[in-house]
Design an enzyme around this catalytic site. Structure first.
Site, PDB file in Angstrom:
ATOM      1  N   ARG A 152     -15.864 -14.484   1.758  1.00 54.62           N
ATOM      2  CA  ARG A 152     -17.031 -13.641   1.425  1.00 54.62           C
ATOM      3  C   ARG A 152     -16.607 -12.349   0.721  1.00 54.62           C
ATOM      4  NH1 ARG A 152     -18.838 -15.650   6.713  1.00 54.62           N
ATOM      5  NH2 ARG A 152     -17.161 -14.330   7.487  1.00 54.62           N
ATOM      6  N   ILE A 153     -15.683 -11.606   1.372  1.00 52.58           N
ATOM      7  CA  ILE A 153     -15.300 -10.305   0.818  1.00 52.58           C
ATOM      8  C   ILE A 153     -14.472 -10.494  -0.453  1.00 52.58           C
ATOM      9  CG2 ILE A 153     -14.022  -8.163   1.254  1.00 52.58           C
ATOM     10  CD1 ILE A 153     -14.781  -8.509   4.258  1.00 52.58           C
ATOM     11  N   ASP A 172      -5.822 -18.886  -1.750  1.00 50.68           N
ATOM     12  CA  ASP A 172      -6.547 -19.145  -0.505  1.00 50.68           C
ATOM     13  C   ASP A 172      -6.080 -20.497   0.003  1.00 50.68           C
ATOM     14  OD1 ASP A 172      -8.715 -19.909   1.415  1.00 50.68           O
ATOM     15  OD2 ASP A 172      -9.676 -18.112   0.638  1.00 50.68           O
ATOM     16  N   GLU A 263      -4.685   0.946  16.203  1.00 52.24           N
ATOM     17  CA  GLU A 263      -5.773   1.802  15.736  1.00 52.24           C
ATOM     18  C   GLU A 263      -6.251   2.677  16.884  1.00 52.24           C
ATOM     19  OE1 GLU A 263      -8.661  -0.637  13.687  1.00 52.24           O
ATOM     20  OE2 GLU A 263      -7.227  -1.141  12.126  1.00 52.24           O
ATOM     21  N   HIS A 284     -10.472   2.613   9.503  1.00 48.33           N
ATOM     22  CA  HIS A 284     -11.224   1.362   9.698  1.00 48.33           C
ATOM     23  C   HIS A 284     -12.735   1.565   9.468  1.00 48.33           C
ATOM     24  CE1 HIS A 284     -10.952  -2.781  11.825  1.00 48.33           C
ATOM     25  NE2 HIS A 284     -11.947  -2.770  10.950  1.00 48.33           N
ATOM     26  N   ILE A 285     -13.048   2.035   8.256  1.00 47.80           N
ATOM     27  CA  ILE A 285     -14.452   2.347   7.936  1.00 47.80           C
ATOM     28  C   ILE A 285     -15.117   1.266   7.086  1.00 47.80           C
ATOM     29  CG2 ILE A 285     -14.193   4.867   8.136  1.00 47.80           C
ATOM     30  CD1 ILE A 285     -14.082   4.866   4.968  1.00 47.80           C
ATOM     31  N   GLY A 286     -14.427   0.119   6.961  1.00 44.52           N
ATOM     32  CA  GLY A 286     -14.952  -0.947   6.093  1.00 44.52           C
ATOM     33  C   GLY A 286     -16.431  -1.237   6.293  1.00 44.52           C
ATOM     34  N   ALA A 287     -16.852  -1.316   7.538  1.00 45.66           N
ATOM     35  CA  ALA A 287     -18.247  -1.703   7.823  1.00 45.66           C
ATOM     36  C   ALA A 287     -19.149  -0.487   8.044  1.00 45.66           C
ATOM     37  CB  ALA A 287     -18.276  -2.597   9.063  1.00 45.66           C
TER      38      ALA A 287
HETATM   39  P1  NAD Z   1     -14.127 -15.131   5.292  1.00 47.09           P
HETATM   40  O1  NAD Z   1     -13.921 -16.008   6.461  1.00 47.09           O
HETATM   41  O2  NAD Z   1     -15.374 -15.279   4.492  1.00 47.09           O
HETATM   42  O3  NAD Z   1     -12.882 -15.278   4.273  1.00 47.09           O
HETATM   43  C1  NAD Z   1     -11.562 -15.377   4.677  1.00 47.09           C
HETATM   44  C2  NAD Z   1     -10.828 -16.258   3.686  1.00 47.09           C
HETATM   45  O4  NAD Z   1      -9.443 -16.243   4.011  1.00 47.09           O
HETATM   46  C3  NAD Z   1     -11.283 -17.729   3.716  1.00 47.09           C
HETATM   47  O5  NAD Z   1     -11.626 -18.153   2.417  1.00 47.09           O
HETATM   48  C4  NAD Z   1     -10.071 -18.464   4.267  1.00 47.09           C
HETATM   49  O6  NAD Z   1      -9.941 -19.784   3.726  1.00 47.09           O
HETATM   50  C5  NAD Z   1      -8.949 -17.567   3.804  1.00 47.09           C
HETATM   51  N1  NAD Z   1      -7.707 -17.729   4.550  1.00 47.09           N
HETATM   52  C6  NAD Z   1      -7.530 -17.939   5.881  1.00 47.09           C
HETATM   53  N2  NAD Z   1      -6.214 -18.009   6.170  1.00 47.09           N
HETATM   54  C7  NAD Z   1      -5.552 -17.823   4.998  1.00 47.09           C
HETATM   55  C8  NAD Z   1      -4.178 -17.784   4.657  1.00 47.09           C
HETATM   56  N3  NAD Z   1      -3.225 -17.963   5.578  1.00 47.09           N
HETATM   57  N4  NAD Z   1      -3.851 -17.566   3.364  1.00 47.09           N
HETATM   58  C9  NAD Z   1      -4.818 -17.416   2.416  1.00 47.09           C
HETATM   59  N5  NAD Z   1      -6.140 -17.459   2.688  1.00 47.09           N
HETATM   60  C10 NAD Z   1      -6.489 -17.659   3.967  1.00 47.09           C
HETATM   61  O7  NAD Z   1     -13.976 -13.649   5.823  1.00 47.09           O
HETATM   62  P2  NAD Z   1     -14.506 -12.301   5.126  1.00 47.09           P
HETATM   63  O8  NAD Z   1     -15.884 -12.019   5.574  1.00 47.09           O
HETATM   64  O9  NAD Z   1     -14.215 -12.362   3.671  1.00 47.09           O
HETATM   65  O10 NAD Z   1     -13.574 -11.229   5.841  1.00 47.09           O
HETATM   66  C11 NAD Z   1     -12.169 -11.241   5.647  1.00 47.09           C
HETATM   67  C12 NAD Z   1     -11.521 -10.372   6.705  1.00 47.09           C
HETATM   68  O11 NAD Z   1     -11.857  -9.003   6.462  1.00 47.09           O
HETATM   69  C13 NAD Z   1     -12.081 -10.601   8.123  1.00 47.09           C
HETATM   70  O12 NAD Z   1     -11.431 -11.668   8.756  1.00 47.09           O
HETATM   71  C14 NAD Z   1     -11.833  -9.310   8.819  1.00 47.09           C
HETATM   72  O13 NAD Z   1     -10.587  -9.368   9.463  1.00 47.09           O
HETATM   73  C15 NAD Z   1     -11.781  -8.303   7.685  1.00 47.09           C
HETATM   74  N6  NAD Z   1     -12.880  -7.330   7.758  1.00 47.09           N
HETATM   75  C16 NAD Z   1     -12.553  -6.007   7.812  1.00 47.09           C
HETATM   76  C17 NAD Z   1     -13.553  -5.042   7.877  1.00 47.09           C
HETATM   77  C18 NAD Z   1     -13.215  -3.595   7.896  1.00 47.09           C
HETATM   78  O14 NAD Z   1     -13.964  -2.827   8.504  1.00 47.09           O
HETATM   79  N7  NAD Z   1     -12.156  -3.154   7.247  1.00 47.09           N
HETATM   80  C19 NAD Z   1     -14.905  -5.440   7.914  1.00 47.09           C
HETATM   81  C20 NAD Z   1     -15.195  -6.804   7.819  1.00 47.09           C
HETATM   82  C21 NAD Z   1     -14.182  -7.741   7.751  1.00 47.09           C
END
Ligand code: NAD
Length: 313
Positions: A152-153, A172, A263, A284-287
């Protein structure tokens, strides 16, 4: 006829709670409740809504008599005993979609802050210093961005990178269709080729045993000299000690970090890292946007309503 009861133990945006009330749920707030109090109280409830503070342990789950759903507003289920929930046939719902845009925008906030030395300039201005010559930066246009994890991100980061005129490569473990790649304007690379080719690397994978220290000494050695690393995923995905060494040697010219192994950071090597002038760090202000907080509650409320549809409200 009795309304289904939901207990909310951590603050969530009121819009989602309003939606639940409008659907006929009885919603009780118990912000800050202790584990022991929750163990007592949970008996009466059909669902519980938590954020990260409340630990939903096996003991609590076993004390629940009619609980059907444990609902986490936002991302991350590490505070919930998933095995215990499964053993008792209790559904676990969450809203990981909520912060996608907020995190993708933060990536560019951090990158621009680094590339144009924005926080440095601001600090100097506040000290009454005019540091124009020292503020020579660089443009994102034409640079190759390597996205690790095109979920997603990662995808939203790709869209924004293309708008900046960047070339985008990604790795990925799951490769989407060529249609998705074409629409996003991204090219697949295997992991080591991405590390070798990218000017800037941004990590968007979940933290799992496989992604723990995914980026370490060996990976840094493969990267271009002067590469920039952005980590807004989870701290332990990057080996901090290896990053510190790579920053000090100049192998990595800058790091933009929203997440840390501890953290807040507490070890000497983490504190040293955060203080380096070529590190941009945020707590950790991502969200942490109004929209992401609201999304976390509204998306979750929709899932709760769908789940309970068919049951008497
Ligand atoms: P998501 O599940 O939509 O995407 C994660 C992607 O990583 C998937 O496409 C998956 O196939 C891939 N993946 C998994 N293992 C892998 C590997 N070993 N090598 C390569 N690719 C791999 O998740 P998202 O919503 O995009 O979020 C990603 C991460 O961001 C979350 O898991 C979370 O830890 C982090 N996040 C951080 C904040 C923040 O406040 N900084 C907020 C939201 C999410």
């Amino acid at each position: 006829m009795f309304a289904l009861k939901i207990l909310v133990t951590d603050p969530v945006h009121e819009d989602g709670l309003k939606m639940l009330k409008n659907e006929g749920f009885h919603v009780d707030l118990a912000y800050g409740i202790s584990g022991d109090e929750l163990k007592e109280k949970i008996r009466d409830y059909d669902a519980v809504i938590v954020r990260s503070r409340t630990k939903v342990t096996r003991e609590i789950i076993e004390a629940a008599e009619k609980l059907k759903a444990i609902c986490r507003a936002g991302v991350g289920l590490d505070n919930i005993d998933l095995k215990a929930a499964e053993d008792h046939g209790i559904k676990v719902l969450s809203s990981p979609e909520a912060p996608t845009i907020a995190v993708a925008e933060l990536v560019f906030g951090l990158l621009l802050c680094f590339s144009r030395k924005i926080s440095y300039c601001d600090r100097m201005m506040k000290e009454g210093k005019w540091v124009k010559r020292e503020a020579l930066g660089f443009e994102l246009k034409g640079k190759t961005l390597g996205i690790i994890g095109l979920g997603r991100i990662g995808r939203e980061v790709a869209v924004r990178a293309r708008a900046f005129g960047m070339r985008v490569i990604y790795f990925d473990v799951y490769r989407p269709s060529s249609e998705v790649e074409k629409n996003l304007g991204v090219e697949y690379r295997d992991f080591s080729d991405l590390l070798r080719e990218a000017d800037i690397i941004t990590v968007h994978v979940p933290l799992t045993p496989k992604t723990h220290h995914l980026i370490g000494e060996k990976e840094f050695s493969l990267m271009k000299d002067g590469v920039i690393l952005v980590n807004t995923s989870r701290g332990p995905v990057v080996d901090t000690k290896a990053l510190l060494a790579a920053l000090k040697s100049g192998k990595v010219s800058g790091a933009c970090l929203d997440v840390f192994e501890h953290e807040p950071p507490r070890e000497d090597w983490e504190l040293e890292l955060v203080k380096l002038p070529n590190v941009i760090a945020t707590p950790h202000i991502g969200a942490m946007t109004v929209e992401a907080q609201r999304n976390a509650s509204v998306i979750l409320a929709n899932k709760i309503i769908s789940m309970f549809k068919g049951e008497k409200l």
